[in-house]
Design an enzyme around this catalytic site. Structure first.
Site, mmCIF file in Angstrom:
data_model
loop_
_atom_site.group_PDB
_atom_site.id
_atom_site.type_symbol
_atom_site.label_atom_id
_atom_site.label_comp_id
_atom_site.label_asym_id
_atom_site.label_seq_id
_atom_site.Cartn_x
_atom_site.Cartn_y
_atom_site.Cartn_z
ATOM 1 N N ARG A 104 18.064 20.722 64.839
ATOM 2 C CA ARG A 104 18.029 19.365 64.283
ATOM 3 C C ARG A 104 18.146 19.455 62.782
ATOM 4 N NH1 ARG A 104 13.146 15.378 65.582
ATOM 5 N NH2 ARG A 104 12.033 16.842 64.275
ATOM 6 N N THR A 108 18.590 14.230 58.611
ATOM 7 C CA THR A 108 19.175 13.157 59.436
ATOM 8 C C THR A 108 18.562 13.113 60.840
ATOM 9 O OG1 THR A 108 20.868 14.611 60.342
ATOM 10 C CG2 THR A 108 21.405 13.467 58.270
ATOM 11 N N ASP A 200 5.620 22.037 64.875
ATOM 12 C CA ASP A 200 6.967 22.566 65.097
ATOM 13 C C ASP A 200 6.889 23.669 66.155
ATOM 14 O OD1 ASP A 200 9.308 24.305 64.842
ATOM 15 O OD2 ASP A 200 9.821 23.027 63.139
ATOM 16 N N ASP A 203 8.531 27.151 65.340
ATOM 17 C CA ASP A 203 7.770 27.916 64.346
ATOM 18 C C ASP A 203 6.476 28.445 64.941
ATOM 19 O OD1 ASP A 203 9.663 27.603 62.405
ATOM 20 O OD2 ASP A 203 8.678 25.911 61.430
HETATM 21 C C1 PRP Z 1 13.073 21.157 68.236
HETATM 22 C C2 PRP Z 1 12.727 21.145 69.720
HETATM 23 C C3 PRP Z 1 13.846 20.332 70.308
HETATM 24 C C4 PRP Z 1 14.149 19.339 69.211
HETATM 25 C C5 PRP Z 1 13.567 18.010 69.596
HETATM 26 O O1 PRP Z 1 14.051 22.102 67.957
HETATM 27 O O2 PRP Z 1 12.607 22.422 70.262
HETATM 28 O O3 PRP Z 1 14.994 21.094 70.629
HETATM 29 O O4 PRP Z 1 13.511 19.836 68.013
HETATM 30 O O5 PRP Z 1 13.907 17.038 68.681
HETATM 31 P P1 PRP Z 1 14.857 15.814 69.041
HETATM 32 O O6 PRP Z 1 14.418 15.289 70.358
HETATM 33 O O7 PRP Z 1 14.591 14.838 67.917
HETATM 34 O O8 PRP Z 1 16.272 16.304 69.040
HETATM 35 P P2 PRP Z 1 14.494 22.440 66.465
HETATM 36 O O9 PRP Z 1 15.690 21.644 66.075
HETATM 37 O O10 PRP Z 1 13.307 22.362 65.554
HETATM 38 O O11 PRP Z 1 15.024 23.908 66.586
HETATM 39 P P3 PRP Z 1 14.262 25.258 66.962
HETATM 40 O O12 PRP Z 1 13.952 25.170 68.439
HETATM 41 O O13 PRP Z 1 15.282 26.282 66.664
HETATM 42 O O14 PRP Z 1 13.029 25.387 66.128
HETATM 43 N N1 URA Z 2 10.490 19.347 67.194
HETATM 44 C C1 URA Z 2 9.290 19.982 67.153
HETATM 45 O O1 URA Z 2 9.247 21.233 67.198
HETATM 46 N N2 URA Z 2 8.180 19.240 67.051
HETATM 47 C C2 URA Z 2 8.196 17.892 67.000
HETATM 48 O O2 URA Z 2 7.126 17.268 66.905
HETATM 49 C C3 URA Z 2 9.452 17.246 67.029
HETATM 50 C C4 URA Z 2 10.587 18.010 67.142
#
Ligand code: PRP
Ligand code: URA
Length: 209
Positions: A104, A108, A200, A203
């Site tokens: 994400r 945005t 997160d 993380d």
């Molecule tokens: C997080 C999570 C989802 C997404 C959810 O991933 O694991 O994939 O955000 O958010 P959304 O419903 O608003 O799209 P992130 O983009 O942080 O990537 P990561 O898993 O690599 O940390």
């Molecule tokens: N992605 C995450 O990892 N945590 C949230 O709360 C939303 C999106």
């Protein structure tokens, strides 16, 4: 309209509380996220079809049951979805695993696809997408789209924590995809995080912040 189900088994609720706690470290977070994923998949596979099979026990012949339906594939959305795969594979060790990479944009909140690798026969499999967080729903919607474009016809989405906004977004765009969550939380913050959520997920799983 697809189904949205909160799987609120007491063990799931208890374990989710542990990983929500900001004092829970990476090792425990990783282990418990997998445990919850296993419990959730145990619940959602209750309706898998069975057929009769004749086998022979040391005592003699008998008719028993074996799985009869389509084969399964687990599809984690990278990277946080990886934190649920082992828990599912403990129960379904023969499942294939496809990967969809999404991140994400932090400003945005729009998802970007960077990787897709699926088993060749996804049109003949029941697919279970796993991702701990369903926030705006953008990443899940784009992942589902990527699978449908490659021929998938049977998809379920399994998340640990869902925001109401994300559930609505997926139901609106993919009314054929049932959604399962360990909890539905209150709202999305201005910066796109689920409240109370667990922070997160990527993380916390990988110790990157
Ligand atoms: C997080 C999570 C989802 C997404 C959810 O991933 O694991 O994939 O955000 O958010 P959304 O419903 O608003 O799209 P992130 O983009 O942080 O990537 P990561 O898993 O690599 O940390
Ligand atoms: N992605 C995450 O990892 N945590 C949230 O709360 C939303 C999106």
């Amino acid at each position: 309209m697809s189904k949205f189900t909160v799987l609120d088994h007491p063990l799931i609720q208890h374990k989710l509380t542990i990983i929500r706690d900001k004092n829970t470290g990476t090792k425990e977070f990783r282990q418990i996220a997998n445990e919850i994923a296993g419990l959730m998949v145990y619940e959602i596979t209750r309706d898998l079809p069975l057929r009769d099979v004749e086998i022979e026990t040391p005592m003699g012949k008998t008719i028993q049951k074996e799985l009869a339906g389509k084969k399964l594939a687990i599809v984690p959305i990278l990277r946080a979805g990886l934190g649920m795969v082992d828990g599912v594979l403990e129960l379904i060790p023969a499942a294939k695993v496809g990967h969809v990479g999404m991140y994400r944009d932090e400003t945005t909140l729009k998802p970007h696809e960077y990787f897709v690798k699926m088993p060749p026969d996804i049109d003949q499999r029941d697919l279970i997408i796993v991702d701990p967080m369903l926030a705006t729903g953008g990443s899940a919607n784009m992942a589902i789209e990527a699978l449908k474009k490659r021929g998938a016809t049977s998809i379920r989405l399994v998340v640990l924590v869902a925001a109401p906004e994300g559930v609505q977004a997926v139901q609106a765009e993919h009314p054929d995809v049932d959604i399962y969550a360990a909890a539905e939380d209150e709202y999305l913050t201005d910066s796109g995080y689920i409240f109370p959520g667990l922070g997160d997920a990527g993380d916390r799983l990988f110790g990157t912040k």
